[in-house]
Scaffold this active site. Structure first.
Site, PDB file in Angstrom:
ATOM      1  N   GLY A  27       0.813  -1.223   0.000  1.00  0.00           N
ATOM      2  CA  GLY A  27       0.000   0.000   0.000  1.00  0.00           C
ATOM      3  C   GLY A  27       0.840   1.264   0.000  1.00  0.00           C
ATOM      4  NE  ARG A  31      -4.947   7.652   6.047  1.00  0.00           N
ATOM      5  CZ  ARG A  31      -5.608   6.858   6.896  1.00  0.00           C
ATOM      6  NH1 ARG A  31      -6.113   7.353   8.017  1.00  0.00           N
ATOM      7  NH2 ARG A  31      -5.758   5.578   6.626  1.00  0.00           N
ATOM      8  CE1 TYR A 119      -3.832  -6.564   6.077  1.00  0.00           C
ATOM      9  CE2 TYR A 119      -4.473  -4.920   7.707  1.00  0.00           C
ATOM     10  CZ  TYR A 119      -4.814  -5.795   6.680  1.00  0.00           C
ATOM     11  OH  TYR A 119      -6.099  -5.878   6.279  1.00  0.00           O
ATOM     12  CB  ALA A 441      49.952  24.194  32.888  1.00  0.00           C
TER      13      ALA A 441
HETATM   14  C1  UD1 Z   1      -8.324  -3.711   5.758  1.00  0.00           C
HETATM   15  C2  UD1 Z   1      -9.494  -4.680   5.825  1.00  0.00           C
HETATM   16  C3  UD1 Z   1     -10.403  -4.273   6.989  1.00  0.00           C
HETATM   17  C4  UD1 Z   1      -9.625  -4.257   8.271  1.00  0.00           C
HETATM   18  C5  UD1 Z   1      -8.393  -3.353   8.134  1.00  0.00           C
HETATM   19  C6  UD1 Z   1      -7.540  -3.489   9.359  1.00  0.00           C
HETATM   20  C7  UD1 Z   1      -9.928  -5.390   3.547  1.00  0.00           C
HETATM   21  C8  UD1 Z   1     -10.805  -5.240   2.370  1.00  0.00           C
HETATM   22  N1  UD1 Z   1     -10.219  -4.648   4.599  1.00  0.00           N
HETATM   23  O1  UD1 Z   1      -8.872  -2.442   5.467  1.00  0.00           O
HETATM   24  O2  UD1 Z   1     -11.490  -5.189   7.105  1.00  0.00           O
HETATM   25  O3  UD1 Z   1     -10.448  -3.798   9.332  1.00  0.00           O
HETATM   26  O4  UD1 Z   1      -7.625  -3.735   6.998  1.00  0.00           O
HETATM   27  O5  UD1 Z   1      -6.513  -2.587   9.306  1.00  0.00           O
HETATM   28  O6  UD1 Z   1      -9.040  -6.198   3.532  1.00  0.00           O
HETATM   29  N2  UD1 Z   1      -2.365  -3.785   0.790  1.00  0.00           N
HETATM   30  C9  UD1 Z   1      -1.611  -4.325  -0.221  1.00  0.00           C
HETATM   31  N3  UD1 Z   1      -2.085  -4.304  -1.498  1.00  0.00           N
HETATM   32  C10 UD1 Z   1      -3.301  -3.780  -1.793  1.00  0.00           C
HETATM   33  C11 UD1 Z   1      -4.063  -3.238  -0.755  1.00  0.00           C
HETATM   34  C12 UD1 Z   1      -3.584  -3.267   0.522  1.00  0.00           C
HETATM   35  O7  UD1 Z   1      -0.510  -4.800  -0.009  1.00  0.00           O
HETATM   36  O8  UD1 Z   1      -3.664  -3.820  -2.972  1.00  0.00           O
HETATM   37  C13 UD1 Z   1      -1.839  -3.814   2.148  1.00  0.00           C
HETATM   38  C14 UD1 Z   1      -1.585  -2.429   2.692  1.00  0.00           C
HETATM   39  O9  UD1 Z   1      -0.260  -2.051   2.488  1.00  0.00           O
HETATM   40  C15 UD1 Z   1      -1.868  -2.591   4.171  1.00  0.00           C
HETATM   41  C16 UD1 Z   1      -2.906  -3.708   4.215  1.00  0.00           C
HETATM   42  O10 UD1 Z   1      -2.810  -4.366   2.988  1.00  0.00           O
HETATM   43  O11 UD1 Z   1      -0.747  -3.033   4.883  1.00  0.00           O
HETATM   44  C17 UD1 Z   1      -4.297  -3.195   4.462  1.00  0.00           C
HETATM   45  O12 UD1 Z   1      -4.655  -2.344   3.426  1.00  0.00           O
HETATM   46  P1  UD1 Z   1      -5.553  -1.088   3.684  1.00  0.00           P
HETATM   47  O13 UD1 Z   1      -5.817  -0.440   2.401  1.00  0.00           O
HETATM   48  O14 UD1 Z   1      -4.975  -0.297   4.774  1.00  0.00           O
HETATM   49  O15 UD1 Z   1      -6.891  -1.810   4.166  1.00  0.00           O
HETATM   50  P2  UD1 Z   1      -8.012  -1.154   4.994  1.00  0.00           P
HETATM   51  O16 UD1 Z   1      -8.860  -0.377   4.113  1.00  0.00           O
HETATM   52  O17 UD1 Z   1      -7.446  -0.505   6.189  1.00  0.00           O
END
Ligand code: UD1
Ligand code: CA
Length: 539
Positions: A27, A31, A119, A441
């Protein structure tokens, strides 16, 4: 001896091995507003990603796969350094958590054992919790187990929708949830254990039919249910372990929480922390009983502090070993060793390679580097000691400079046991002052000094009688001189007579004048013109 911090021990996994741990880390981390990958930002001195990798490694899985994407060069370079055993898989387009796991599985051989998904940005998740999640999964004999937590504000998280028998029916994303579902306070951590067949089948059926048009890993839960499989949830009482870091406000909050827990464990293990709010201790640090940490102390890296030592206030030590009963006050040190009973500071800078012996002293406004300072030796004031070796029980006067650098090369200086280097001396390396020697010194020492010798090199003092009366007539100094009965006689008032014939200035080639007689008590005056200040009006 350092005692245990009381921090939870790292579990090792027993039972069937886990086939793979997939760490999602592709991701964008928008932010954080950072040119540096979010995963490389640090909590307690370590990258967020390193926590995820360590927790995964503790399960001893057959594969650890990190899915990288955004700023992947940085992430890959970091992983190569901290965890060369992990595999990285590139997700070029971030099409959702489900897509990320698809990409990971495509890079792995067919898996037969459990697959864990975690994660890269959930640093407080411990190996113990992962072990407990796997154990719960196996005990419940379900196809999917999800790690959950109950939180005060579930906004933004996926919600756990449970059925009548408390079994999990689905995970609904915040943005896709109904009003009623938004009221659920049990959140999806995003950390799961999957039976591999269930995961494969579920991933194959994912469709981007949601608000974001992504492939949601969470949908595997409902798909498993539809296929007649069971899903369980394992709720952790420690919601911090499920918390991700999305911005620098959360980063600071989590850093504080990790630190608070570390300090609490040390306090329970016998360490006094006077002000936990301003004291920072990395998990890698070792402390012994009856160590006292005063406000503003930061202990980092492989720092260890032995029993009874006091650190602070306002001290930062990185990779420093502090001996029993030592005190370190307002100091900054790295890669240094401070002996038992030694004292450092206030206001000292210990650079790499500093080794201070037992009961030694590195005092105020002293900088040391590659400096071995013997037991009982004191370097108390205003000194630069670079590339030096000083024997035991020596005394280095105020303002001594070990001049180690000639602009091209660095050289070493040795000062022997119980020797005495007078204040305001410069030792021009390479030079050796033998055991039991003195440097007067104000000397500039450019040649070796033998055992038992006194080296002195400086202009001899000469007193010019009547100078104040002639050159400063009418000043308060002149009045004081007169009141003190000073003679007005000497000299004719003509500048040419200022040089007293009995006090020749030594020529420069005699700059180091080794004498074997004691100095007179008035021999401490810097060479130079007889004018006590730089007032040029009379020149
Ligand atoms: C996700 C979960 C949500 C959970 C939350 C907890 C899904 C659809 N939702 O939401 O239910 O409550 O995490 O934090 O899974 N990432 C990738 N590739 C991608 C998308 C994401 O590697 O294509 C990784 C991101 O880097 C991150 C993690 O997956 O470490 C979560 O992605 P993020 O987009 O933050 O998911 P949330 O919307 O927070
Ligand atoms: Ca997130």
């Amino acid at each position: 001896m350092p005692v245990s911090s009381g921090l939870p021990p790292t579990s090792t996994f027993e039972g069937e091995p886990v086939s793979a741990v997939v760490i999602l880390a592709a991701g964008e981390g928008k932010r954080m507003r950072s040119s540096r990958s979010k995963l490389l930002h640090e909590i307690a001195g370590r990258s967020m990603l390193s926590y995820a990798v360590d927790a995964a490694a503790a399960l001893q899985p057959e594969h650890v796969v990190v899915v990288v994407g955004h700023l992947r060069e940085q992430v890959e370079a970091h992983l190569a350094e901290i965890a060369p055993h992990v595999t990285t898989v590139v997700q070029t387009e971030q099409r959702g958590t489900g897509h990320a796991v698809q990409v990971a599985l495509a890079a792995l051989p067919d898996l037969t054992g459990d697959v864990l998904v975690t994660y890269g940005d959930v640093p407080m998740l411990t190996a113990d919790t992962l072990v407990a999640l796997v154990a719960d999964h196996r005990g419940a004999r379900t196809s999917v187990s999800v790690l959950t937590a109950r939180v005060d504000d579930p906004t933004g998280y996926g919600r756990i929708v449970r059925g009548a028998g408390d079994d999990v029916l689905a995970i609904v994303e915040d943005r896709d949830a109904s009003e009623e579902q938004r009221g659920i306070d049990e959140i999806n951590s995003g950390i799961y254990v999957f039976e591999p067949q269930t995961l494969r089948e579920g991933l194959a059926q994912l469709r981007p039919t949601n608000d974001q048009g992504e492939l949601y890993l969470t949908d595997v839960v409902a798909l498993a249910r539809e296929a007649g499989r069971t899903v369980s949830a394992y709720a952790t009482a420690d919601a911090w372990q499920t918390e991700g870091v999305n911005d620098r406000v959360q980063l600071a909050r989590m850093n504080a929480e990790v630190n608070r827990r570390t300090l609490e464990a040390w306090m329970r293990a016998g360490v006094t922390v006077v002000d936990p709010a301003t004291t920072w201790v990395h998990a890698s640090v070792d402390l012994a009983e009856d160590v006292t940490l005063l406000p503003g102390t930061s202990l980092e890296g492989a720092t260890s502090v032995a029993a009874g030592a006091t650190i602070g206030p306002d001290t930062t030590l990185v990779d420093v070993e502090v001996g029993e009963g030592a005190t370190v006050v307002r100091a900054h040190g790295s890669l240094a060793v401070i002996g038992a009973g030694a004292s450092v500071g206030p206001y000292a800078y210990l650079r790499p390679g500093t080794v201070l012996g037992e009961r030694g002293k590195i005092g105020t406004f002293v900088e040391t580097k590659n400096a071995s300072i013997g037991a009982g030796t004191k370097v108390p004031h205003l000194t630069y000691a670079g590339d030096v070796e000083i024997g035991e029980d020596a005394n280095i006067g105020a303002g001594v400079i070990f001049a180690n650098y000639d602009g091209v090369t660095k050289s070493r200086t040795r000062v022997g046991r119980a020797s005495f280097v007078g204040s305001d001396s410069t030792l021009v390396a390479p030079v050796v002052v033998a055991d039991g020697a003195y440097v007067g010194a104000g000397s500039t020492v450019t040649g070796d000094v033998g055992a038992g010798e006194l080296a002195v090199s400086r202009g001899r003092q000469r007193n010019v009688a009547g100078w104040v009366a002639r050159k400063r007539a009418g000043t308060k100094t002149a009045a004081a001189a007169e009141a003190a009965g000073a003679s007005l006689a000497a000299g004719a008032g003509d500048g040419s007579a200022d040089v007293a014939p009995d006090a020749p200035v030594p020529p420069p080639e005699q700059a180091q004048d080794v004498v074997h007689a004691p100095l007179t008590d008035q021999a401490v005056v810097p060479p130079g013109p007889d004018r006590p200040n730089t007032d040029e009006r009379e020149s």
